[in-house]
Motif scaffolding. Structure first.
Motif, PDB file in Angstrom:
ATOM      1  N   VAL A   8       5.258 -15.568  17.071  1.00 37.85           N
ATOM      2  CA  VAL A   8       4.890 -16.557  16.060  1.00 37.85           C
ATOM      3  C   VAL A   8       3.699 -16.027  15.254  1.00 37.85           C
ATOM      4  N   ALA A   9       3.872 -15.985  13.944  1.00 35.90           N
ATOM      5  CA  ALA A   9       2.785 -15.552  13.060  1.00 35.90           C
ATOM      6  C   ALA A   9       2.261 -16.753  12.283  1.00 35.90           C
ATOM      7  N   GLY A  10       0.991 -16.670  11.882  1.00 37.14           N
ATOM      8  CA  GLY A  10       0.384 -17.729  11.086  1.00 37.14           C
ATOM      9  C   GLY A  10      -0.873 -17.226  10.404  1.00 37.14           C
ATOM     10  N   PRO A  24      -2.159 -14.316  14.745  1.00 37.02           N
ATOM     11  CA  PRO A  24      -2.857 -14.720  13.515  1.00 37.02           C
ATOM     12  C   PRO A  24      -3.114 -13.505  12.623  1.00 37.02           C
ATOM     13  N   MET A  25      -2.906 -13.665  11.331  1.00 35.21           N
ATOM     14  CA  MET A  25      -3.065 -12.561  10.373  1.00 35.21           C
ATOM     15  C   MET A  25      -3.188 -13.155   8.981  1.00 35.21           C
ATOM     16  N   ARG A  26      -3.402 -12.268   7.995  1.00 30.26           N
ATOM     17  CA  ARG A  26      -3.443 -12.722   6.614  1.00 30.26           C
ATOM     18  C   ARG A  26      -2.059 -13.220   6.192  1.00 30.26           C
ATOM     19  N   TRP A  27      -2.042 -14.184   5.268  1.00 26.25           N
ATOM     20  CA  TRP A  27      -0.791 -14.864   4.917  1.00 26.25           C
ATOM     21  C   TRP A  27       0.248 -13.894   4.358  1.00 26.25           C
ATOM     22  N   GLU A  28      -0.148 -13.038   3.404  1.00 26.02           N
ATOM     23  CA  GLU A  28       0.848 -12.150   2.812  1.00 26.02           C
ATOM     24  C   GLU A  28       1.387 -11.154   3.836  1.00 26.02           C
ATOM     25  N   GLU A  29       0.532 -10.785   4.827  1.00 28.98           N
ATOM     26  CA  GLU A  29       0.978  -9.875   5.876  1.00 28.98           C
ATOM     27  C   GLU A  29       2.024 -10.551   6.761  1.00 28.98           C
ATOM     28  N   GLY A  77      11.361  -8.421  10.109  1.00 31.36           N
ATOM     29  CA  GLY A  77      11.810  -8.740  11.464  1.00 31.36           C
ATOM     30  C   GLY A  77      10.823  -8.332  12.540  1.00 31.36           C
ATOM     31  N   GLU A  78       9.570  -8.044  12.163  1.00 37.07           N
ATOM     32  CA  GLU A  78       8.579  -7.665  13.163  1.00 37.07           C
ATOM     33  C   GLU A  78       8.030  -8.888  13.908  1.00 37.07           C
ATOM     34  N   ILE A  79       8.256 -10.086  13.354  1.00 32.22           N
ATOM     35  CA  ILE A  79       7.961 -11.339  14.038  1.00 32.22           C
ATOM     36  C   ILE A  79       9.194 -12.220  13.928  1.00 32.22           C
ATOM     37  N   ASP A  80       9.221 -13.324  14.727  1.00 29.50           N
ATOM     38  CA  ASP A  80      10.410 -14.188  14.739  1.00 29.50           C
ATOM     39  C   ASP A  80      10.285 -15.382  13.809  1.00 29.50           C
ATOM     40  N   LEU A  81       9.066 -15.897  13.611  1.00 30.31           N
ATOM     41  CA  LEU A  81       8.918 -17.067  12.740  1.00 30.31           C
ATOM     42  C   LEU A  81       7.476 -17.174  12.263  1.00 30.31           C
ATOM     43  N   ILE A  82       7.313 -17.907  11.164  1.00 32.91           N
ATOM     44  CA  ILE A  82       5.992 -18.296  10.662  1.00 32.91           C
ATOM     45  C   ILE A  82       5.869 -19.790  10.898  1.00 32.91           C
ATOM     46  N   GLN A  83       4.811 -20.209  11.581  1.00 29.99           N
ATOM     47  CA  GLN A  83       4.752 -21.557  12.129  1.00 29.99           C
ATOM     48  C   GLN A  83       4.594 -22.646  11.070  1.00 29.99           C
ATOM     49  N   GLN A 105      -4.557 -18.041  -3.107  1.00 32.14           N
ATOM     50  CA  GLN A 105      -4.336 -17.129  -1.987  1.00 32.14           C
ATOM     51  C   GLN A 105      -3.112 -16.261  -2.264  1.00 32.14           C
ATOM     52  N   LYS A 106      -3.157 -15.026  -1.840  1.00 40.75           N
ATOM     53  CA  LYS A 106      -2.018 -14.135  -2.007  1.00 40.75           C
ATOM     54  C   LYS A 106      -0.786 -14.728  -1.332  1.00 40.75           C
TER      55      LYS A 106
END
Length: 663
Positions: free
Chosen positions: A42-44, A83-88, A96-102, A150-151
């Protein structure tokens, strides 16, 4: 009768079996696909409070984080947060390096790259500007200004529809607020709730405001890699389950406070309890009837129902009170005055801003009929006014301008109507607009003067040449003497006037330096000492010898001479007095030049800076026009206060050295 009772018993048993079967299917469906994923990545956004952010202790938290954890718990999957920057995050989900953006706003453009779950909250964006920014009042007025986003934010789609917008991209929305506070941009567009969160975090609520209505009302959903239908199904099922069991409601209240509606889990639980209670009651009714106690049980049944209704009423009253308190809190937090009036004409609510603008107290208006109050005199209550209606009113003998709108909720065929009046104090905005109009008019008149001067100079040249040839006629000595002496003198006089006009319309660029204000005033008084003595004028000077201003010394002298002569010529009393005072405030130096002359008529106040406008029999009307132009060139503001037959005061506002003149 026995067959009837047996049928009822069989019906009740059948209902219980059907209810049990539905529960079995429900829980069986919940357990499907729980083990399809070992760990869901999960990325956000790393800095997007209150939705997702790293707190002061380094813990990744927020509304979206809690939602994903709740879904993982009911779905039997394990999640890992990145957790990371939004555009990243957007880039990694595409690869496909992550499964979803929360958490992500749904748009048709994004739907081409990602799959989206059902929406679980309505989201919006707002325009934030500095409190003293009066140029940006709406989305359309962003044209020609620098705007930070924001980007990867969807707001870029809005800004593409405007021309000449300087878009500044930031890594997160906190960086955008910092740029706004430091003056690198003039506005930012960001998530409304996140923006309000940063106002409190940065402690700048009194420095930044929201303008215009919210933008981009969209569903807020979970974004999943395109084509991953299995994970999409798990997330959708988990969302529905946490809404049904009350977990979503608990999380929402934790981060945003109370909602306005009953939660889904509450309604469903009531339905389940009612169904079970109904079946129990039916069986009890049959047993008690067989025991000849039907009447007693019926009384108990009615009593039970009354208690349930009373409990529901108590809960509803609590919800209504909470909703009312929340509404009043919101209305007192906005930047417009709000007044509500019910169908009986009674004032039901007035917020703090309205009380401040109208200079009144709550007890003077609340629950009173609007026809008996000041509100009825100011606003056309009962009529639907056009939006942005401008009106001039007097509050405590002070003239202000307000922009107001009147809306009526309901209609002629409805039982209940409520009138809502919203208004803003735009006095400062109007004064600024008038100042801008005056400056534009001055520039136009300057161009006109240039044209007039050039038109006069051409015939003057011919007249002068002709005059110089006339001395060849020696037949009349007296005529020859008059022509050779008077005409060149008059031509030279007219030529000097033309040069003055050209200088006034296009003054030279001032050479600014530090000038002693006291020395300058004393030197110019020496220049006009004879005129002062002839007119028996008393001069009072109150200027500290250490005060200096940053201005062109010669142009300052010309301005002060113009103002002094204007004051001298305006006095016709026995005791003639001119006071010259000075004070320093945080913005700079203010010079006051006051006289006790005959003053300026109010109807002439808006024309005093016009060239060739004068009320004197021998005046040219250029004095105040030239004064205004010279002061504007030097970044000095001038203000006139005058009362007929009492006197006039000129105020000169000198900014500090190096200060931006446009601020």
């Amino acid at each position: 009768m026995k067959k009837y009772f047996k049928a009822l018993i069989l019906f009740s048993i059948g209902m219980m079996i059907l209810f049990g079967f539905n529960l079995f299917i429900y829980y069986k469906d919940k357990t499907e696909d729980k083990s399809s994923y070992a760990v869901v990545r999960v990325a956000g956004d790393e800095n997007f409070p209150p939705f997702e952010y790293i707190d002061e202790s380094g813990v990744y938290t927020g509304f979206n984080v809690d939602i994903i954890r709740a879904i993982a718990l009911v779905s039997g999957v394990e999640v890992q947060f990145y957790p990371m920057r939004w555009e990243e995050a957007c880039e990694k989900l595409t690869k496909g390096e992550i499964d979803l953006i929360q958490g992500m706003k749904y748009t048709t453009e994004r739907a081409k790259d990602y799959d989206f779950t059902e929406g679980y909250i309505q989201n919006s964006q707002s325009i934030f500007v500095l409190e003293n920014n009066l140029l940006i009042t709406s989305y359309e007025s962003l044209t020609g200004h620098a705007v930070a986003i924001q980007k990867g934010d969807v707001a870029i789609n809005n800004l593409r529809s405007l021309k000449d917008v300087d878009v500044v991209f930031t890594n997160n929305q906190e960086e955008a607020f910092v740029k706004l506070l430091e003056g690198e941009v003039e506005a930012i567009i960001c998530n409304t709730l996140t923006g309000v969160n940063y106002l409190d975090k940065l402690k700048v609520r009194n420095k930044i405001k929201i303008v215009d209505i919210p933008l981009n009302y969209t569903d807020y959903s979970i974004a999943i890699k395109k084509g991953d239908t299995r994970l999409l199904k798990i997330m959708n099922r988990g969302l529905r389950e946490i809404k049904d069991n009350g977990t979503y409601e608990t999380i929402y209240r934790k981060w945003f406070g109370n909602t306005n509606d009953y939660p889904t889990w509450y309604v469903k639980n009531i339905m389940k309890i009612s169904l079970v209670g109904g079946m129990v009651f039916m069986i009890a009714f049959l047993l008690f009837y067989l025991w000849n106690d039907i009447l007693k049980e019926e009384v108990k049944k009615q009593t039970y129902r009354l208690e349930q209704v009373n409990a529901d009423l108590v809960r509803k009253n609590d919800y209504i009170k909470e909703e009312k308190d929340f509404r009043e809190w919101i209305l007192n937090s906005i930047y417009s005055g709000i007044i509500t009036i019910n169908s009986d004409g009674e004032i039901t609510f007035i917020n703090d801003i309205a009380l401040k603008i109208l200079k009144i107290k709550m007890e003077e208006l609340i629950n009173m009929n609007v026809e008996d109050t000041l509100i009825n005199e100011i606003f056309p209550v009962g009529e639907k006014a056009n939006s942005n209606e401008l009106k001039e009113i007097y509050i405590n003998e002070r003239k202000i301008y307000i922009n107001y709108r009147i809306n009526i909720i309901g209609g002629k065929n409805q039982y209940y109507n409520e009138t809502i009046i919203s208004f803003r104090d735009i006095t400062e905005e109007k004064l600024m607009h008038e100042t801008i109009k005056t400056r534009d008019k001055m520039d136009s008149l300057g161009t006109l003067l240039s044209g007039i001067a050039h038109e006069i100079r051409n015939p003057l040249t011919s007249i002068k040449t002709y005059a110089e040839l006339l001395p060849k006629k020696y037949e009349n000595p007296k005529f020859r003497e008059m022509i050779s002496l008077d005409i060149p003198k008059e031509i030279e006089r007219l030529n000097n006037l033309i040069n003055d006009l050209l200088e006034y319309s296009k003054p030279r660029k001032p050479f600014k330096e530090e000038v002693s204000l006291l020395n300058t005033v004393e030197s110019l008084l020496r220049l006009i000492k004879d005129k002062i003595d002839r007119n028996l004028i008393k001069i009072n000077i109150n200027i500290n010898e250490d005060i200096v201003v940053f201005i062109d010394k010669n142009q300052l002298r010309q301005v002060l001479i113009n103002l002094m002569l204007n004051s001298i010529e305006s006095m016709n009393k026995e005791e003639k007095i001119i006071n010259i005072d000075c004070k320093i405030d945080r913005k700079g130096v203010i010079l006051y030049l006051s006289d006790n002359g005959h003053g300026i008529d109010e109807k002439d106040m808006d024309k005093v800076y016009n060239p060739f406008f004068t009320t004197k029999a021998t005046g040219t009307g250029l004095g105040l026009f030239v004064t205004y132009k010279l002061l504007m060139e030097n970044g000095v503001d001038i203000q006139i206060e005058s009362i007929k037959e009492v006197g006039t005061t000129f105020k000169l506002y000198f900014k500090k050295e190096g200060e931006d003149e446009d601020v």
